[in-house]
Design a protein around this motif. Structure first.
Motif, PDB file in Angstrom:
ATOM      1  N   SER A  20      -0.373   7.365 -48.204  1.00 22.98           N
ATOM      2  CA  SER A  20       0.752   8.160 -48.685  1.00 22.98           C
ATOM      3  C   SER A  20       2.051   7.381 -48.550  1.00 22.98           C
ATOM      4  O   SER A  20       2.180   6.467 -47.741  1.00 22.98           O
ATOM      5  N   GLU A  21       3.015   7.778 -49.327  1.00 21.81           N
ATOM      6  CA  GLU A  21       4.289   7.093 -49.360  1.00 21.81           C
ATOM      7  C   GLU A  21       5.248   7.696 -48.346  1.00 21.81           C
ATOM      8  O   GLU A  21       5.521   8.885 -48.349  1.00 21.81           O
ATOM      9  N   ARG A  34       5.219  11.926 -48.437  1.00 20.77           N
ATOM     10  CA  ARG A  34       4.600  12.604 -49.573  1.00 20.77           C
ATOM     11  C   ARG A  34       3.116  12.252 -49.585  1.00 20.77           C
ATOM     12  O   ARG A  34       2.746  11.082 -49.557  1.00 20.77           O
ATOM     13  N   HIS A  35       2.286  13.291 -49.601  1.00 21.12           N
ATOM     14  CA  HIS A  35       0.835  13.116 -49.553  1.00 21.12           C
ATOM     15  C   HIS A  35       0.204  13.680 -50.812  1.00 21.12           C
ATOM     16  O   HIS A  35       0.558  14.778 -51.258  1.00 21.12           O
ATOM     17  N   SER A  36      -0.738  12.950 -51.370  1.00 19.53           N
ATOM     18  CA  SER A  36      -1.437  13.393 -52.572  1.00 19.53           C
ATOM     19  C   SER A  36      -2.711  14.141 -52.198  1.00 19.53           C
ATOM     20  O   SER A  36      -3.615  13.574 -51.568  1.00 19.53           O
ATOM     21  N   MET A  40      -2.209  18.108 -56.615  1.00 15.38           N
ATOM     22  CA  MET A  40      -0.823  18.362 -56.199  1.00 15.38           C
ATOM     23  C   MET A  40      -0.349  17.341 -55.185  1.00 15.38           C
ATOM     24  O   MET A  40      -1.149  16.622 -54.571  1.00 15.38           O
ATOM     25  N   GLU A  41       0.943  17.280 -55.025  1.00 15.33           N
ATOM     26  CA  GLU A  41       1.566  16.430 -54.010  1.00 15.33           C
ATOM     27  C   GLU A  41       2.360  17.322 -53.062  1.00 15.33           C
ATOM     28  O   GLU A  41       3.071  18.227 -53.504  1.00 15.33           O
ATOM     29  N   PHE A  62      -7.869  14.635 -45.974  1.00 16.73           N
ATOM     30  CA  PHE A  62      -8.021  14.502 -47.420  1.00 16.73           C
ATOM     31  C   PHE A  62      -9.495  14.566 -47.830  1.00 16.73           C
ATOM     32  O   PHE A  62      -9.831  15.122 -48.880  1.00 16.73           O
ATOM     33  N   ASN A 123       7.385  23.400 -49.183  1.00 20.06           N
ATOM     34  CA  ASN A 123       6.375  23.314 -50.230  1.00 20.06           C
ATOM     35  C   ASN A 123       6.182  24.628 -50.971  1.00 20.06           C
ATOM     36  O   ASN A 123       5.192  24.815 -51.691  1.00 20.06           O
TER      37      ASN A 123
END
Length: 233
Positions: A20-21, A34-36, A40-41, A62, A123
């Motif tokens: 993740s970024e 930010r997690h994918s 959705m993110e 995940f 969120n």
């Protein structure tokens, strides 16, 4: 409670496991990333250090999310308790993606509860998810599981659905029983801890079944009937 979810893998990870970024440092004790997730993110605030919390999101979260998406009929329409929610990311994903009635839980600590509530709000999950505090110990976790699973009573409508499906010749595959405890038990836990937990479950009168992808289902040994649904993979 119809189903409980647990991902103890969130206690273990290496630095190179993150996909993740990292976006920004919000406070001295937090970092936002930010997690994918499937479809959705999510923007999740994690602890950069906390004496009780597992601090960050790990690959097991995940992997569990992917498994649940592939087996969506198993959890849709259920009341869920997530044990060991950490940041609350998995519960938030399930609420947004499955519209699941889910309660988070983690160690008895105000900061953890407040951080889960923060992640709910940023969120778009409002009102925030209900939360329960608990303690960290395998024996107490097993006692809690045993109490929840063995004291649960089927509602009349669900009992009727089970009987109707059985009377129709059982044309559907058997899904998860009511209630059930789903957990993702990924690498780095260690064989000793794994045996301690699973052997403790067996001694407490619980049955452990491997469903694949290191996902396990725990139910009472004397549970006689499951809820009939059709599985999709």
């Amino acid at each position: 409670m119809d189903i409980a979810l647990f991902s103890p893998s969130s206690l273990f990870a290496d630095d190179d496991d993150f996909s993740s970024e990292e976006t920004k440092e919000t406070q001295q004790n937090h970092v936002e990333r930010r997690h994918s997730f499937p479809g959705m993110e999510l923007l999740i605030r994690e602890f950069s250090f906390h004496k009780l919390n597992a601090n960050l999101l790990w690959p097991g979260t995940f992997a569990f999310a992917e498994w649940l998406v592939q087996n969506r009929p198993l959890v849709e329409g259920r009341h869920c308790v997530e044990l060991g929610s950490g940041t609350g990311a998995l519960a938030i994903f399930l609420r947004k993606s499955f519209h699941l009635d889910i309660t988070t839980s983690d160690y008895n600590d105000q900061e953890i509860e407040e951080n889960i509530a923060h992640n709910c709000r940023v969120n778009g999950v409002t009102p925030v998810l209900p939360h329960i505090r608990h303690v960290k110990q395998y024996p107490n976790l097993i006692k809690t599981l045993s109490f929840l699973l063995k004291s649960y009573k089927l509602k009349n409508d669900r009992a009727g659905s089970i009987m109707e499906n059985e009377q129709n010749g059982g044309t559907h595959n058997i899904g998860l029983p009511w209630p059930a405890f789903l957990m993702s038990w990924r690498r780095r836990i260690g064989k000793e801890d794994e045996s301690l937990f699973f052997d403790g479950c067996e001694s407490a009168g619980l049955k452990v079944e491997h469903l694949g992808s290191r996902v396990y289902c725990i139910t009472p040994k004397d549970q006689v009937s499951g809820y009939q649904i059709e599985l999709t993979r």
